[in-house]
Design an enzyme around this catalytic site. Structure first.
Site, PDB file in Angstrom:
ATOM      1  N   HIS A 125     -22.714 154.590 -10.357  1.00 57.29           N
ATOM      2  CA  HIS A 125     -24.256 154.112 -10.483  1.00 57.29           C
ATOM      3  C   HIS A 125     -25.457 154.409 -10.689  1.00 57.29           C
ATOM      4  O   HIS A 125     -26.190 153.186 -10.841  1.00 57.29           O
ATOM      5  CB  HIS A 125     -24.060 154.684  -8.184  1.00 57.29           C
ATOM      6  CG  HIS A 125     -25.167 153.315  -7.436  1.00 57.29           C
ATOM      7  ND1 HIS A 125     -24.952 152.909  -7.554  1.00 57.29           N
ATOM      8  CD2 HIS A 125     -26.468 153.224  -7.044  1.00 57.29           C
ATOM      9  CE1 HIS A 125     -25.561 151.722  -6.325  1.00 57.29           C
ATOM     10  NE2 HIS A 125     -27.188 152.743  -6.686  1.00 57.29           N
ATOM     11  N   TYR A 178     -29.371 151.622 -11.889  1.00 58.18           N
ATOM     12  CA  TYR A 178     -31.045 152.016 -11.762  1.00 58.18           C
ATOM     13  C   TYR A 178     -31.525 152.566 -13.350  1.00 58.18           C
ATOM     14  O   TYR A 178     -32.188 152.032 -13.561  1.00 58.18           O
ATOM     15  CB  TYR A 178     -31.018 153.748 -11.271  1.00 58.18           C
ATOM     16  CG  TYR A 178     -30.909 152.996 -10.044  1.00 58.18           C
ATOM     17  CD1 TYR A 178     -31.660 152.337  -8.859  1.00 58.18           C
ATOM     18  CD2 TYR A 178     -30.034 153.155  -9.257  1.00 58.18           C
ATOM     19  CE1 TYR A 178     -31.597 151.995  -7.762  1.00 58.18           C
ATOM     20  CE2 TYR A 178     -29.625 153.276  -7.283  1.00 58.18           C
ATOM     21  CZ  TYR A 178     -30.315 152.392  -7.189  1.00 58.18           C
ATOM     22  OH  TYR A 178     -30.532 152.099  -5.948  1.00 58.18           O
ATOM     23  N   HIS A 180     -22.512 140.347  -5.849  1.00 62.28           N
ATOM     24  CA  HIS A 180     -23.589 141.065  -5.708  1.00 62.28           C
ATOM     25  C   HIS A 180     -24.193 142.231  -6.809  1.00 62.28           C
ATOM     26  O   HIS A 180     -25.173 141.589  -6.461  1.00 62.28           O
ATOM     27  CB  HIS A 180     -23.040 142.240  -4.852  1.00 62.28           C
ATOM     28  CG  HIS A 180     -23.846 143.598  -4.370  1.00 62.28           C
ATOM     29  ND1 HIS A 180     -25.282 143.404  -3.906  1.00 62.28           N
ATOM     30  CD2 HIS A 180     -24.341 144.868  -5.227  1.00 62.28           C
ATOM     31  CE1 HIS A 180     -25.154 144.568  -4.217  1.00 62.28           C
ATOM     32  NE2 HIS A 180     -25.103 145.492  -4.449  1.00 62.28           N
ATOM     33  N   PHE A 181     -23.542 142.187  -7.750  1.00 60.06           N
ATOM     34  CA  PHE A 181     -24.045 142.212  -8.988  1.00 60.06           C
ATOM     35  C   PHE A 181     -24.570 142.033  -9.824  1.00 60.06           C
ATOM     36  O   PHE A 181     -25.762 142.272 -10.830  1.00 60.06           O
ATOM     37  CB  PHE A 181     -23.558 143.271  -9.360  1.00 60.06           C
ATOM     38  CG  PHE A 181     -21.902 143.534  -9.890  1.00 60.06           C
ATOM     39  CD1 PHE A 181     -22.172 142.640 -11.620  1.00 60.06           C
ATOM     40  CD2 PHE A 181     -20.736 143.635  -9.610  1.00 60.06           C
ATOM     41  CE1 PHE A 181     -21.140 142.108 -12.132  1.00 60.06           C
ATOM     42  CE2 PHE A 181     -19.156 143.202 -10.354  1.00 60.06           C
ATOM     43  CZ  PHE A 181     -19.448 142.820 -12.475  1.00 60.06           C
ATOM     44  N   HIS A 182     -24.668 140.155  -9.276  1.00 61.07           N
ATOM     45  CA  HIS A 182     -24.856 139.082 -10.426  1.00 61.07           C
ATOM     46  C   HIS A 182     -26.304 138.911  -9.526  1.00 61.07           C
ATOM     47  O   HIS A 182     -27.081 138.678 -10.838  1.00 61.07           O
ATOM     48  CB  HIS A 182     -24.060 138.085 -10.636  1.00 61.07           C
ATOM     49  CG  HIS A 182     -22.935 138.353 -11.783  1.00 61.07           C
ATOM     50  ND1 HIS A 182     -21.841 139.158 -11.753  1.00 61.07           N
ATOM     51  CD2 HIS A 182     -22.842 137.561 -13.185  1.00 61.07           C
ATOM     52  CE1 HIS A 182     -21.303 139.453 -12.891  1.00 61.07           C
ATOM     53  NE2 HIS A 182     -21.541 138.443 -13.468  1.00 61.07           N
ATOM     54  N   ARG A 186     -11.355 140.040  -6.906  1.00 58.95           N
ATOM     55  CA  ARG A 186     -12.518 140.119  -7.895  1.00 58.95           C
ATOM     56  C   ARG A 186     -11.278 140.672  -9.182  1.00 58.95           C
ATOM     57  O   ARG A 186      -9.879 140.445  -8.961  1.00 58.95           O
ATOM     58  CB  ARG A 186     -13.605 141.091  -8.488  1.00 58.95           C
ATOM     59  CG  ARG A 186     -12.934 142.023  -8.198  1.00 58.95           C
ATOM     60  CD  ARG A 186     -14.170 143.719  -8.618  1.00 58.95           C
ATOM     61  NE  ARG A 186     -14.551 143.341  -9.696  1.00 58.95           N
ATOM     62  CZ  ARG A 186     -15.867 144.951 -10.520  1.00 58.95           C
ATOM     63  NH1 ARG A 186     -16.249 145.607  -8.954  1.00 58.95           N
ATOM     64  NH2 ARG A 186     -16.446 144.076 -10.568  1.00 58.95           N
ATOM     65  N   ARG A 187     -11.747 140.024 -10.661  1.00 57.87           N
ATOM     66  CA  ARG A 187     -10.623 140.421 -11.812  1.00 57.87           C
ATOM     67  C   ARG A 187      -9.323 139.154 -11.615  1.00 57.87           C
ATOM     68  O   ARG A 187      -8.548 140.191 -12.312  1.00 57.87           O
ATOM     69  CB  ARG A 187     -10.471 141.882 -11.635  1.00 57.87           C
ATOM     70  CG  ARG A 187     -11.843 142.612 -11.893  1.00 57.87           C
ATOM     71  CD  ARG A 187     -11.238 144.004 -12.590  1.00 57.87           C
ATOM     72  NE  ARG A 187     -12.752 144.745 -12.717  1.00 57.87           N
ATOM     73  CZ  ARG A 187     -12.669 145.527 -12.090  1.00 57.87           C
ATOM     74  NH1 ARG A 187     -11.836 146.084 -10.948  1.00 57.87           N
ATOM     75  NH2 ARG A 187     -13.894 146.391 -12.138  1.00 57.87           N
TER      76      ARG A 187
END
Lengths: 174, 540
Positions: free
Chosen positions: B217, B221, B368-370, B431-432
């Protein structure tokens, strides 16, 4: 130090929002008892065939004496075994999983039946299926080049049909 | 203009970052086409997972680490107004990071390390991959040390003065990365390397996953903090205004440093090897770390509103139109915010202790993370680069309009890619996967979204090529850059009377150490007194 009154107001709103979200989570966790699969139970993945619970003959759907249902399954490249199971709707079902090889994840789309299956650990999920139908049960964690082909089938039938098919409380693999 | 040593350090770091970026964009486009299943001749699981592993490592480890190091050297030198501390050491760090990258890249490209960027033992890769990844991280620690030492030396020479905000953020990020990378470093050094070299027969994947969750996580950041640095330190001035609050910015960076670390278990909600109480504890921390981001949203929007009103914007929303949309820094900030709001909404769902089961490991997660990483973070990296490039090369940017086109196309492409991705996740797509083989009616509903994602991928690839073209073309530009001075925003109120703890590095480390002990101490120790069974290595 200088904190603008507007900033102070925004901070109160922010903490209020976070409090609201956390409140909802604590109510669902501590009052409704909804937790992710977290039983921290170890097992020797190399000797599953010698274990009582995960030996090949003992896999599948079992009706417990209290009427609840326990499903014991093994995840291995590339399938979930047994390959096809039938379950009743609107019934509390406990799944127990172990891996015979690498890391897997199991999910039945459109339901919350989801857990990682980590070698060396038993994963346990308790849930209910409100809607009868055919569900794929698929691997959602990369486990090798055959990962795409790792899936099994679950048929959920309505409760009356299930009870007709299993008149005794000591039903066996369906 | 800054000294040539710093210019070269920054230019080289950024160049390596963007070579990795462009290669990874080509791989990303191949993946989105392959997984749609529309082109029979492209089907190859082996190639697909080689590509996914390489794309992930290049974007998440190579692009980010080199970009952050390059930007950090520029920030330190320009904000502190002093040269890089021990430039030879900085070059050695760069060399080590590059060596690690090459060592990891060779087995990756050769298909000998298709274990994805999250490693996934007990599937085993070539030892060179793990050793290369370790060197990449160790090389970046050199940068961290230089940043912290420069900040401490400046404080010593300027007693009582607050660190310039940009350097405050950079120092926080250097400390954050040292703490963050410790988790993956322990996994690689104590488990993966000895195991892949055959010195250990078996390892515990439960412990590996716990150690990786330590890193998983706060690493986001580490990637995001340079974007926030630009939002606080460059955007208000580029928009023609002032930073609304310098002090709140410091609290936000401090909050991100301290609270992003002890919360990694929201990646393990669905894992059997950790108990529910620990997951809930990390879940609470995950919600707390939204506070500094919400503060950032407020401060940066307030700064932009001030700028818009100074430029004559009137009414509740009139200031938005009055902003200089033709300035790449301002445009990128606006687009980054739009994606951050949507991505933050999705993130709250991911973070929710019970709701997570519905979307865990579905296509929702890469969607989400894209949005947050490839959207918000990378679009700010673009803007920072457009800002720095003339200041580093002394030559004007080849075309401001093309830069605007590039930012808009990246935003449009990322929206087209990540929106259907989220929907696919809600429709149950994992995913994947490289293709859809499930014999189920459900999968028919997935097809139109796949098509839309290909179009998004194509727009993104075009945008990435345009970005590289602009940078290369600017190198040959004959027009000298008009303004070479660093352009940090002025705050409305200069920071004064800051309490000592705001800049007390020792205190931060003690607080982080205590929080990490609380949230990871028992969960790691349990593997040493539980009766655990280790896993032998498996191929793929």
């Amino acid at each position: 130090m200088h904190i603008d009154p507007l900033e102070k107001k925004w901070l109160y709103i922010t903490f209020g929002m976070v409090g609201l979200f956390l409140g909802a989570i604590f109510i669902s966790a501590l009052i409704s008892g909804i937790h992710p699969p977290s039983n921290v139970e170890t097992i020797d993945s190399a000797r599953l065939h010698l274990s009582e619970e995960f030996a090949e003959d003992n896999l599948g759907v079992k009706i417990q004496s209290d009427g609840s249902i326990r499903v014991t399954m093994v995840a291995g490249r590339y399938g979930f075994f047994p390959r096809h199971i039938t379950l009743p709707a609107d019934t509390t079902i406990t799944f127990r999983w172990a891996s015979i090889d690498v890391l897997h994840g199991v999910h039945m789309p459109m339901t919350n039946m989801s857990t990682m299956v980590v070698p060396g650990y038993v994963a346990e999920v308790t849930t209910e299926f409100p809607k009868p139908g055919d569900y794929p049960m698929l691997c959602n964690e990369y486990c090798g080049t055959g990962h795409d082909f790792m899936w099994s089938k679950v048929t959920v039938v309505d409760k009356q049909t299930w009870e007709r098919q299993h008149p005794s409380s000591k039903g066996d693999e369906s | 203009m800054i000294d040539s040593q710093t210019r070269n350090l920054t230019l080289w770091n950024l160049s390596v970052a963007f070579v990795a970026f462009v290669v990874a964009c080509f791989l990303g486009f191949y993946q989105v086409v392959e997984r749609s299943g529309l082109f029979e001749f492209l089907k190859s699981e082996r190639l697909y997972f080689t590509s996914v592993s390489t794309h992930g490592v290049l974007m998440a480890f190579v692009l980010t680490t080199f970009f952050i190091m390059g930007f950090g050297y520029y920030t330190a030198v320009t904000s502190l107004k002093r040269p890089v501390w021990k430039p030879a050491l900085a070059w050695a760090g760069f060399g080590l990071t590059l060596l690690g990258t090459v060592m990891a890249a060779i087995p990756l490209v050769a298909g000998k390390a298709s274990v994805l960027y999250t490693f996934y033992p007990p599937i085993q890769a070539s030892p060179w991959f793990y050793i290369g990844a370790a060197l990449l991280v160790v090389g970046s620690w050199v940068w961290c040390a230089i940043m912290v030492i420069m900040a401490v030396q400046w404080k010593k020479d300027n007693p009582g003065q607050p660190l310039p905000l940009a350097m405050y953020a950079t120092t926080a990020n250097a400390l954050l990365w040292l703490w963050t990378s410790a988790g993956v470093a322990m996994e690689v050094v104590f488990q993966l390397i000895p195991w892949s070299l055959g010195w250990m027969d078996a390892i515990d994947p439960g412990l590996s996953r716990t150690l990786f969750a330590w890193t998983l996580h706060p690493i986001v950041y580490f990637w995001l903090l340079p974007a926030y640095t630009a939002l606080y330190c460059f955007v208000p001035r580029a928009a023609g205004g002032y930073l609304f609050s310098d002090e709140m910015a410091r609290f936000a960076f401090l909050g991100l440093l301290v609270f992003s670390l002890p919360i990694g278990f929201h990646h393990l909600y669905m894992d059997p090897e950790q108990g529910s109480g620990w997951k809930l504890l990390h879940g609470v921390g995950t919600f707390l770390v939204t506070v500094p981001t919400l503060v950032t949203g407020f401060t940066v929007l307030a700064s932009m509103e001030i700028a818009g009103r100074l430029r004559g914007g009137k009414g509740l929303f009139g200031w938005i139109g009055a902003l200089p949309w033709s300035n790449p820094m301002v445009l990128a900030a606006i687009l980054a915010f739009l994606m951050l709001i949507l991505g933050g909404f999705g993130g709250i769902i991911n973070a929710s202790y019970a709701l997570n089961a519905m979307i865990h490991n579905t296509a929702w997660v890469p969607g989400h993370f894209h949005l947050i990483f490839a959207g918000t973070t990378i679009i700010m990296y673009f803007a920072i680069t457009y800002h720095l490039w003339p200041r580093l090369t002394g030559k004007a940017l080849y075309s401001n309009n093309l830069a605007l086109v590039q930012l808009w196309t990246w935003f449009v492409g990322m929206t087209m890619l990540s929106t259907p991705w989220h929907v696919l996740g809600l429709l149950g797509q994992p995913r994947r996967i490289s293709e859809v083989t499930y014999n189920s009616l459900l999968t028919l509903a997935w097809q139109p979204y796949e098509l839309f994602m290909i179009m998004g991928g194509a727009v993104l690839l075009g945008s990435a090529i345009l970005f590289a073209y602009l940078l290369i073309k600017s190198l040959g530009s004959t027009v000298a850059a008009s303004d070479l001075e660093p352009a940090y925003a002025e705050p409305i109120h200069a920071p004064r009377d800051l309490p000592g703890w705001v800049e007390n590095i020792k205190l931060w480390n003690v607080v982080i150490g205590a929080l990490m002990l609380l949230s990871f101490g028992y969960p790691i120790l349990q593997f040493f007194f539980l009766k655990t069974y280790d896993s032998i290595p498996w191929g793929y």
